[in-house]
Design a protein around this motif. Structure first.
Motif, PDB file in Angstrom:
ATOM      1  N   LYS A 163       0.839  -1.194   0.000  1.00  0.00           N
ATOM      2  CA  LYS A 163       0.000   0.000   0.000  1.00  0.00           C
ATOM      3  C   LYS A 163       0.885   1.258   0.000  1.00  0.00           C
ATOM      4  O   LYS A 163       1.964   1.252   0.578  1.00  0.00           O
ATOM      5  N   PRO A 164       0.421   2.335  -0.627  1.00  0.00           N
ATOM      6  CA  PRO A 164       1.222   3.573  -0.649  1.00  0.00           C
ATOM      7  C   PRO A 164       1.492   4.073   0.767  1.00  0.00           C
ATOM      8  O   PRO A 164       0.586   4.106   1.610  1.00  0.00           O
ATOM      9  N   THR A 165       2.727   4.439   1.042  1.00  0.00           N
ATOM     10  CA  THR A 165       3.084   4.934   2.372  1.00  0.00           C
ATOM     11  C   THR A 165       4.214   5.941   2.277  1.00  0.00           C
ATOM     12  O   THR A 165       5.057   5.876   1.381  1.00  0.00           O
ATOM     13  N   VAL A 315      12.914   4.857  -7.005  1.00  0.00           N
ATOM     14  CA  VAL A 315      11.586   4.800  -7.625  1.00  0.00           C
ATOM     15  C   VAL A 315      11.533   5.644  -8.892  1.00  0.00           C
ATOM     16  O   VAL A 315      10.703   5.397  -9.774  1.00  0.00           O
ATOM     17  N   THR A 316      12.390   6.636  -9.005  1.00  0.00           N
ATOM     18  CA  THR A 316      12.400   7.452 -10.219  1.00  0.00           C
ATOM     19  C   THR A 316      13.331   6.878 -11.285  1.00  0.00           C
ATOM     20  O   THR A 316      13.302   7.326 -12.430  1.00  0.00           O
ATOM     21  N   GLN A 317      14.168   5.905 -10.898  1.00  0.00           N
ATOM     22  CA  GLN A 317      15.071   5.259 -11.846  1.00  0.00           C
ATOM     23  C   GLN A 317      14.997   3.744 -11.664  1.00  0.00           C
ATOM     24  O   GLN A 317      15.928   3.105 -11.138  1.00  0.00           O
ATOM     25  N   PRO A 318      13.873   3.133 -12.084  1.00  0.00           N
ATOM     26  CA  PRO A 318      13.644   1.702 -11.845  1.00  0.00           C
ATOM     27  C   PRO A 318      14.700   0.797 -12.468  1.00  0.00           C
ATOM     28  O   PRO A 318      14.985  -0.273 -11.917  1.00  0.00           O
ATOM     29  N   ALA A 319      15.280   1.190 -13.588  1.00  0.00           N
ATOM     30  CA  ALA A 319      16.322   0.357 -14.210  1.00  0.00           C
ATOM     31  C   ALA A 319      17.539   0.267 -13.294  1.00  0.00           C
ATOM     32  O   ALA A 319      18.166  -0.801 -13.168  1.00  0.00           O
ATOM     33  N   MET A 320      17.874   1.366 -12.646  1.00  0.00           N
ATOM     34  CA  MET A 320      19.002   1.365 -11.718  1.00  0.00           C
ATOM     35  C   MET A 320      18.687   0.509 -10.501  1.00  0.00           C
ATOM     36  O   MET A 320      19.548  -0.233  -9.997  1.00  0.00           O
ATOM     37  N   ARG A 460       8.125   1.207  -5.883  1.00  0.00           N
ATOM     38  CA  ARG A 460       7.480   1.862  -7.020  1.00  0.00           C
ATOM     39  C   ARG A 460       6.707   3.081  -6.528  1.00  0.00           C
ATOM     40  O   ARG A 460       6.309   3.164  -5.362  1.00  0.00           O
ATOM     41  N   LEU A 461       6.458   4.021  -7.446  1.00  0.00           N
ATOM     42  CA  LEU A 461       5.558   5.121  -7.141  1.00  0.00           C
ATOM     43  C   LEU A 461       4.127   4.597  -7.133  1.00  0.00           C
ATOM     44  O   LEU A 461       3.801   3.644  -7.847  1.00  0.00           O
ATOM     45  N   PRO A 462       3.246   5.189  -6.329  1.00  0.00           N
ATOM     46  CA  PRO A 462       1.840   4.760  -6.311  1.00  0.00           C
ATOM     47  C   PRO A 462       1.213   4.886  -7.700  1.00  0.00           C
ATOM     48  O   PRO A 462       1.644   5.708  -8.526  1.00  0.00           O
ATOM     49  N   GLU A 463       0.208   4.098  -7.954  1.00  0.00           N
ATOM     50  CA  GLU A 463      -0.470   4.110  -9.245  1.00  0.00           C
ATOM     51  C   GLU A 463      -1.000   5.507  -9.566  1.00  0.00           C
ATOM     52  O   GLU A 463      -1.618   6.166  -8.723  1.00  0.00           O
ATOM     53  N   ILE A 485       5.491   5.850  -1.474  1.00  0.00           N
ATOM     54  CA  ILE A 485       5.972   4.771  -2.321  1.00  0.00           C
ATOM     55  C   ILE A 485       5.215   3.485  -1.978  1.00  0.00           C
ATOM     56  O   ILE A 485       4.568   3.389  -0.939  1.00  0.00           O
ATOM     57  N   CYS A 486       5.323   2.517  -2.876  1.00  0.00           N
ATOM     58  CA  CYS A 486       4.774   1.195  -2.636  1.00  0.00           C
ATOM     59  C   CYS A 486       5.926   0.199  -2.580  1.00  0.00           C
ATOM     60  O   CYS A 486       6.779   0.195  -3.468  1.00  0.00           O
TER      61      CYS A 486
END
Length: 490
Positions: A163-165, A315-320, A460-463, A485-486
């Motif tokens: 859940k987003p927190t 979360v802003t650079q998921p590939a990293m 991840r960032l929330p939906e 974030i989730c």
């Protein structure tokens, strides 16, 4: 009445003119810099904030050693890696003092280790280093405490099931409990209201001392004491911290000091009893209170804020983030307890952590220094008593040392073969005699917390959230804006 008003106006203008001329005459004794105005110096131009980016811009005009005026007080700025290292390392002893600014004095009364100077500072620093070693810094015992708090943090994220927190409260709780075990000898429950007040008070004071309100308080403390504003909260929170620590000291005294001290308060009480007949001793209850609050504040705020930036970058650079996880999986697997020694086998992950500290440096300009012995620095004479401020961010963004200084790039800490490499411009903990006392503890915490979280979860960032604000909030530390974030179990 009109004549009186005119006379007063003429008098005020005359005094301002005289003050302006005195400032211009005084400027000749210091490195060049922007023209100061009476009463406020250069603070209007700087908007009452010593922002690292504005100071780097001034360096382009006036050189890497220049002067800005805080009211009538000159402040020598050091900019760029070579200049900062020259000041903090080559002239470490000469620039080891701490000026008694109004805000510093209000908070510390010249006690403790962060804002003290001279003999008192040397004794408190020596005691702090000795106590950290005795309590397990660099040993498995303290590392075990960090691993336990990292596991508590993992359990929290597992319980909320993606859940987003807002990660800040949970990170603060875990990090603060590491330093709490060091200074108080115990951890706090996440439900403890007094603990939340302790964190809130400490966080406020650390933040306040870097704001424009602190600079205004420095210029006119006599006036600010009687006006509304955040400086009134400074008084309130500082009183709360002192009262809290006094209560902890009283509990220790009532329980008796064990033969083998278990925390900083135990060690300090033992030290006081041993040197009670030494007239040169600076060990007393006031110093103990301030030393404990110094360690708690610095030990909580810096690591917490860096971890918040670290998760934000992931979360802003998921590939990293994925690359970090691949390395963790390949080297550590799933069951192995993460140890600080593992950093040597995780060059990419180690490089990412260092790049977070470089790119999202939280200390910005460091803390005011004071010249304790007249010296010469790159052709400029620095007189005893002069205030000096090293712009640490100018080292971390120095284009002579970093390939892409204004981009988040872990490659700054990797060679062509992918091995981790250091860089002499990497000074997030400052350097020299005033280097951060908690540097080693912070390094261990950052590594174990970060790797533990990234091995257990994908963040991840929330939906529906496509971007977040990456601009820092300016204060004594540069904090990220609050975000959610989730944490999805891997």
């Amino acid at each position: 009445m009109v004549a009186l008003s005119t006379a007063l106006l003429v008098l005020a203008l005359t005094l301002l003119a005289v003050q302006y001329l005195k400032l211009q005459w005084s400027r000749g004794r210091f490195p060049p810099g922007p023209t100061p105005l009476p009463l406020i110096g250069n603070m209007w131009t700087l908007r009452f904030e010593l922002r690292h980016d504005k100071l780097m811009q001034l360096a382009k005009t006036y050189g890497n050693i220049f002067t800005v005026w805080l009211g009538h007080t000159p402040l020598i700025m050091l900019n760029g890696c070579q200049t900062v290292r020259d000041g903090l390392i080559s002239h470490s002893e000469e620039l080891s003092g701490r000026p008694a600014t109004a805000a510093f004095e209000e908070v510390s009364k010249g006690k403790g280790v962060v804002f003290s100077t001279g003999h008192n500072w040397k004794q408190q620093r020596r005691f702090g280093l000795m106590t950290m070693r005795n309590l397990g810094l660099g040993k498995k015992s303290l590392e075990g405490r960090i691993q336990e708090e990292a596991q508590t943090l993992i359990e929290f994220y597992a319980s909320i099931k993606g859940k987003p927190t807002d990660p800040s409260p949970s990170i603060v709780h875990s990090v603060a409990n590491v330093i709490s075990a060091v200074v108080f000898g115990h951890r706090f429950s996440s439900e403890d209201k007094e603990f939340h007040q302790l964190v809130e008070a400490s966080d406020f004071l650390v933040t306040f001392l870097g704001t424009m309100w602190a600079r205004i308080f420095d210029i006119a403390p006599w006036l600010m004491r009687h006006l509304p504003g955040p400086q009134q909260d400074m008084f309130k929170y500082n009183t709360f911290l002192e009262t809290f620590v006094k209560m902890e000291i009283k509990r220790h005294q009532e329980n008796g000091i064990p033969e083998e001290p278990q925390d900083m308060i135990d060690f300090y009480l033992t030290k006081i009893s041993k040197v009670s007949d030494d007239p040169t001793s600076a060990y007393d209850e006031e110093n103990m209170i301030r030393l404990v609050t110094d360690f708690f504040g610095a030990g909580t705020e810096t690591t917490t804020t860096t971890l918040r930036w670290a998760l934000l970058h992931m979360v802003t650079q998921p590939a990293m983030q994925e690359n970090v996880q691949k390395e963790l999986d390949a080297v550590l697997g799933e069951s192995q307890i993460i140890q600080y020694e593992d950093r040597k086998r995780l060059p990419y992950t180690n490089a990412v952590i260092h790049e977070v500290q470089r790119y999202s440096n939280i200390i910005s300009t460091g803390v005011f220094r004071q010249v304790v012995k007249e010296t010469s620095l790159q052709g400029f004479r620095l007189q005893k008593g002069t205030m000096v401020l090293p712009n640490l961010s100018s080292c971390l963004f120095d284009p002579h040392y970093w390939e892409t200084p204004h981009q988040f790039n872990p490659g700054h800490f990797l060679d062509k073969e992918g091995n981790f490499v250091t860089n002499e411009a990497f000074l997030p903990f400052s350097a020299g005699h005033r280097v951060c006392l908690g540097e080693q503890l912070a390094r261990v915490e950052l590594f174990i917390f970060f790797t533990s979280l990234l091995r257990a979860f994908t963040f991840r960032l929330p939906e529906g959230v496509k971007e977040v604000n990456m601009e820092p909030i300016f204060g004594a530390t540069l904090q990220p804006h609050r975000y959610k974030i989730c944490a999805n179990a891997r």
